[in-house]
Design a protein around this motif. Sequence first.
Motif, mmCIF file in Angstrom:
data_model
loop_
_atom_site.group_PDB
_atom_site.id
_atom_site.type_symbol
_atom_site.label_atom_id
_atom_site.label_comp_id
_atom_site.label_asym_id
_atom_site.label_seq_id
_atom_site.Cartn_x
_atom_site.Cartn_y
_atom_site.Cartn_z
ATOM 1 N N VAL A 1 51.373 -9.822 -17.709
ATOM 2 C CA VAL A 1 50.563 -10.636 -16.796
ATOM 3 C C VAL A 1 50.822 -10.230 -15.348
ATOM 4 N N GLY A 2 52.114 -9.977 -15.015
ATOM 5 C CA GLY A 2 52.433 -9.574 -13.644
ATOM 6 C C GLY A 2 51.790 -8.258 -13.262
ATOM 7 N N ILE A 3 51.845 -7.277 -14.180
ATOM 8 C CA ILE A 3 51.214 -5.979 -13.897
ATOM 9 C C ILE A 3 49.691 -6.117 -13.849
ATOM 10 N N ALA A 4 49.129 -6.958 -14.692
ATOM 11 C CA ALA A 4 47.678 -7.142 -14.698
ATOM 12 C C ALA A 4 47.186 -7.727 -13.377
ATOM 13 N N GLN A 5 48.007 -8.620 -12.771
ATOM 14 C CA GLN A 5 47.601 -9.175 -11.477
ATOM 15 C C GLN A 5 47.497 -8.092 -10.408
ATOM 16 N N ARG A 6 48.266 -7.014 -10.520
ATOM 17 C CA ARG A 6 48.229 -5.932 -9.537
ATOM 18 C C ARG A 6 47.306 -4.802 -9.956
ATOM 19 N N THR A 7 46.661 -4.923 -11.093
ATOM 20 C CA THR A 7 45.790 -3.839 -11.567
ATOM 21 C C THR A 7 44.406 -4.382 -11.916
ATOM 22 N N VAL A 8 44.222 -4.783 -13.159
ATOM 23 C CA VAL A 8 42.872 -5.145 -13.621
ATOM 24 C C VAL A 8 42.349 -6.417 -12.963
ATOM 25 N N PHE A 9 43.251 -7.352 -12.617
ATOM 26 C CA PHE A 9 42.825 -8.604 -12.005
ATOM 27 C C PHE A 9 42.912 -8.581 -10.486
#
Length: 618
Positions: free
Chosen positions: A19-27
């Motif tokens: 979730v943390g990485i997704a906030q800085r990438t896809v989201f």
Amino acid sequence: MRFVLAILAFAAAAVMIGVGIAQRTVFLEPDRVSLGTVVENQADYIVLQPDALAANPGKQTITVSGAATVFFAYGRTDDVLAWIGDDPYVSVGYDAETGDLVSETVVATPVEDDTPTAPETDAEGAADEAAEPAVSPAGSDLWLDEVTAERTLTTTIDVPEGISVILASDGTEPAPGRIVVSWPLDNSTPWAGPLIAGGALVFLIGVGLVISGFLAHRRSRGPRRNLPKGPKGKLMRAPRPSRAQRSAAAGGPRRSSGRARRVVLVPALLVPALALSACSADYWPDLSSAPETTAPATPAATDEPGDGGDAAETPEIVPAVTVPQMERIMRSVAVFTTEVDEARDSKRLPERFTGPALEARKANYAIRATLADHPALPAIPAAPLTLTLPQQATGWPRTVLTIAKNSDDETVAPTALVLRQESPRENYKVLYATALVPDADVPEVAPASIGAPPINPEFKGLVMPTGQVAPAYGDVLLKGDESEFAQFFDPEGDTVRAQLGVEGQKAIADALPDTADVAFSNAPGDSPTVALATNDSGALVTVSIKQTEKVTPNDGGTVGFKSGQPAAALSGFDDKSAKGVQRVIGIQLMFYVPAIGSDEKIRLLGWSESLIGASEVQ
């Protein structure tokens, strides 16, 4: 149980880190918002209005293209429009309803005229004039900053309300019409860091649970105390292993333990890498106590109580320049002065000099053309500016007083300069240039952001109207303490009296032969008196005086200039004259004139003198 908890920890760590990485990438949200337009109307100038620059909060990144040469500058809106004058231009503004940039062509309102229609030849002449290249805005002192590039220009500015951008080309092509303005957006993810770091911590806990589970399981498989017994109560001996089994037993554990260490090392290296990836400030919550601004990007117009129609028509009073603008002007003036002083280029001097300052430098160049060892006038320092006092201006001409210190040589006295701008398309020119007297006590003045109102030469609120200062001081130089105006001027620290007053004139007369007489006269210079108010209701006043020294023979003989002297070099007259010869000294002076009712006297703050004329008496 430990293995179950470890599996749960690994699952939780995977979810948190994912979730943390997704906030800085896809989201991740965009980091800026942009508005663009293409101006199709052919115009020499394009103006980005303040509402277009303030359509969104934050710094403005502007990209302009559409011409071989792209010129970009920004300044106060009133100054930009004053520079354009009556020339047509394209205005680019912001439509809050549609959220887009909109443009329109602005043409000066034609003046109604009842004169007959001009002949065809005149119309053709007007068409030819209209086809002339436009004036380039490059190098104007009105701009706070300017940039020129080829084809495409991208620059970032941070300007407040009331600032506009002017776009142009090189004067031969229309202004570049492809414009994109972008503003930064806050796309920080304050929970990405805690999630990634927390997931890494949970992952380490899972690794610890796995290791502790393996150790516990290994301890549970240790040697047993109740071994089975054989016949006659003897312990049973285990069968002897074969050589292959012994070799396998010898090599196997070592290889498997190495693989186990590598398996444990991989997550140990992975976790710090994940933690380091979350070190950016955008990954963490902002715990600072500064409140967030809630101001709109473009302040809405409000009608305050008591504002009437007359107030709306009152022109806004603003200082002639800002401090950064003045620093930019002084750098330009200093570079220009260095160039023309080295080349003794009197033809270029009027580009940056006028009045007494122009006369002094022109004469100095003429003298140095003949006398190479004659000293040049002091250079004009660019910085630091210890005082900047612009006139409160509603139009033109505009005046600024500044004091520049010589940072290279502390022994050189600071230079007080008065610069004047006659019209929007003219640059500021040095009108007066004086050196401050030792320990000059300059009174407090308003900050540059406010400026000082100019004082009328006939204003009666001072101990002496500023329009009378020059002739009154000229009389004091001629008569000394016997002058009726001597009581108004403070003699302390006044070195002008010693050099050009009664004492200096007497020294010149004593050096002449008995066959020649000398007469002195003083008159105010042709330049305007500049007076700016101080905080104590007084005024800083700058004036000029021309002192004429006329030498005539008294025995029917002749007189002339001494060969090799500046007067002879300036005049070009190396003969003897029965009429006599004369020199003209230009004196530039800056005074502090106190308010009426004050116990203080008019105080000399700075001065300079130079030979500006020499000729035969006509």
